[in-house]
Design an enzyme around this catalytic site. Structure first.
Site, PDB file in Angstrom:
ATOM      1  N   GLY A  57       0.783  -1.222   0.000  1.00 50.35           N
ATOM      2  CA  GLY A  57       0.000   0.000   0.000  1.00 50.35           C
ATOM      3  C   GLY A  57       0.817   1.275   0.000  1.00 50.35           C
ATOM      4  N   HIS A  58       0.265   2.305   0.630  1.00 47.89           N
ATOM      5  CA  HIS A  58       0.791   3.663   0.575  1.00 47.89           C
ATOM      6  C   HIS A  58       2.203   3.773   1.152  1.00 47.89           C
ATOM      7  CE1 HIS A  58       0.419   8.023   0.341  1.00 47.89           C
ATOM      8  NE2 HIS A  58       0.707   8.147   1.631  1.00 47.89           N
ATOM      9  N   PHE A  59       2.409   3.206   2.321  1.00 47.98           N
ATOM     10  CA  PHE A  59       3.727   3.237   2.959  1.00 47.98           C
ATOM     11  C   PHE A  59       4.459   1.936   2.644  1.00 47.98           C
ATOM     12  CE2 PHE A  59       1.718   6.490   5.739  1.00 47.98           C
ATOM     13  CZ  PHE A  59       2.638   7.508   5.521  1.00 47.98           C
TER      14      PHE A  59
END
Length: 310
Positions: A286-288
Site C-alpha cells: 500500500g501507501h507506505f
C-alpha cells in the site's frame, strides 16, 4: 583462559567496536532555517554521494528508520522533518506560511546549510511536490530520483479519494474543511499504513502511533489543514515538472505500492511518457511501501544508485 579463547575474545571485541563505529550508525541533529529548527537524521560517510529522503503525510523522517541503514555504508543519507512534522519546530499557522512553496524553500535552504550541493532524491507523498520543486529549480543538483507513491500527473489524483480535497481547493470554507478533518484521526492514520498491505500484522503499530502523537499536538491539525489546502497548488506545477523530466532525463526508479488508494497505480505509468528509461517496480503493498517491502526497495535502490550515482 587459553590462547585460542583470548584471541577469539579479542576478535569479538574488535568486531563489536568496529560495528559501533560503522557508517550505518544514525545520528540526530537540528539546524536552524529562517529561525525554525529543522530536525534531521544523518548516516554514512560525509564524503560519499548524498541521498536526500523526503517524507510524506502524516509521518516524518521516522518512515526511513529501516531504509537508512541499508544505504549508509555506501551513501551519505540525510532525512529532514518539515516544519510542523516530527521533531522539527511547528510554528502556529499565524506565524508561519504552511504551503508547499514555503516547505520546498525551507528544504532548499536546509540542503545548503548541511552541505548537500548534489543529491539523489527519494520522494514519497508530500515529498514529491517538495522534491520536484527542488529538482525543477536546481536540475544540476539532482543526480537521480526514486519515486515511491509520489505524484506528478493528473492521472494520479483522478480518483474518488481526491474528490473532497478538490472541493476544498475550489472553496475553502469551514464546511468543506470539516469533510477532511477525519483524516487527522487515529483510524485514518492507521488506515494509511495497513490498507493495501499483504499482511497488516507485519506492519509495526509504532509507526502510526508515533505519527498520531505528533498529529495530536496542540495546533498541529490546523497546520495539516493548511497543507491540505496548499496541496491544491501542486497540479498547476505538473507541466513544469514534466518539462523538467523531458529536458533533463534524470535517472528514475519507481517503486510503487500498487494497492494505494491515495496515489493509485494509475499515477505511476505516466512517468514513462516523459522518462521512457525509468525503472518501474509495482509492489503488492500500500501507501507506505517501506513498511512491508523496505528490504526489497533498499536492494533496488542500491542497484539503481550504484549504476547512476558516482
Amino acid at each position: 583462559m587459553n590462547t585460542a579463547r583470548i584471541a577469539a575474545s579479542l576478535a569479538f571485541a574488535l568486531a563489536a567496536a568496529a560495528a559501533s563505529a560503522a557508517p550505518t550508525d544514525v545520528s540526530y541533529h537540528t539546524v536552524k532555517v529562517d529561525g525554525v529548527n529543522i530536525f534531521y537524521r544523518e548516516a554514512g560517510p560525509k564524503d560519499a554521494p548524498t541521498v536526500l529522503l523526503l517524507h510524506g503525510f502524516p509521518t516524518s523522517s521516522q518512515m526511513f528508520r529501516n531504509l537508512i541503514p541499508q544505504l549508509a555504508d555506501r551513501y551519505h543519507v540525510i532525512a529532514p522533518d518539515y516544519p510542523g512534522f516530527g521533531q522539527s519546530d511547528a510554528p502556529a499557522v499565524d506565524q508561519f506560511v504552511y504551503s508547499f512553496d514555503h516547505l520546498a524553500n525551507v528544504v532548499d535552504k536546509f540542503t545548503t546549510l548541511v552541505g548537500a550541493s548534489k543529491y539523489a532524491l527519494y520522494v514519497q507523498d508530500y515529498g514529491a511536490p517538495i522534491g520536484f520543486r527542488l529538482a525543477a529549480a536546481h536540475p544540476e543538483r539532482v543526480s537521480a530520483i526514486v519515486v515511491q507513491n509520489g505524484n506528478a500527473y493528473n492521472e494520479g489524483i483522478d480518483n474518488e479519494f481526491w474528490a473532497p480535497f478538490k472541493v476544498y481547493w475550489a472553496d475553502k470554507t469551514e464546511a468543506n474543511a470539516a469533510k477532511l478533518t477525519p483524516f487527522f484521526e487515529l483510524g485514518a492514520t492507521k488506515w494509511q499504513y495497513t490498507h493495501g498491505a499483504r499482511d497488516a500484522s507485519r506492519i509495526s503499530p509504532d509507526a502510526w502511533t508515533l505519527d498520531q502523537a505528533y498529529m495530536d499536538r496542540p495546533g498541529n491539525k490546523d497546520i495539516q489543514l493548511e497543507l491540505f489546502y496548499s496541496y491544491g497548488s501542486n497540479p498547476a506545477h505538473y507541466p513544469e515538472w514534466q518539462a523538467y523530466f523531458r529536458k533533463h532525463q534524470p535517472p528514475m526508479l519507481i517503486t510503487w505500492g500498487k494497492n494505494d488508494k491515495i496515489f493509485p497505480a494509475a499515477g505511476a505509468a505516466p512517468y514513462l511518457r516523459d522518462l521512457p528509461q525509468a525503472e518501474v517496480h509495482m509492489l503488492d503493498t500500500g501507501h507506505f511501501a517501506l513498511e512491508e517491502d523496505g528490504q526489497q526497495i533498499g536492494k533496488l535502490m542500491r542497484t539503481f544508485l550504484g549504476r547512476n550515482v558516482k
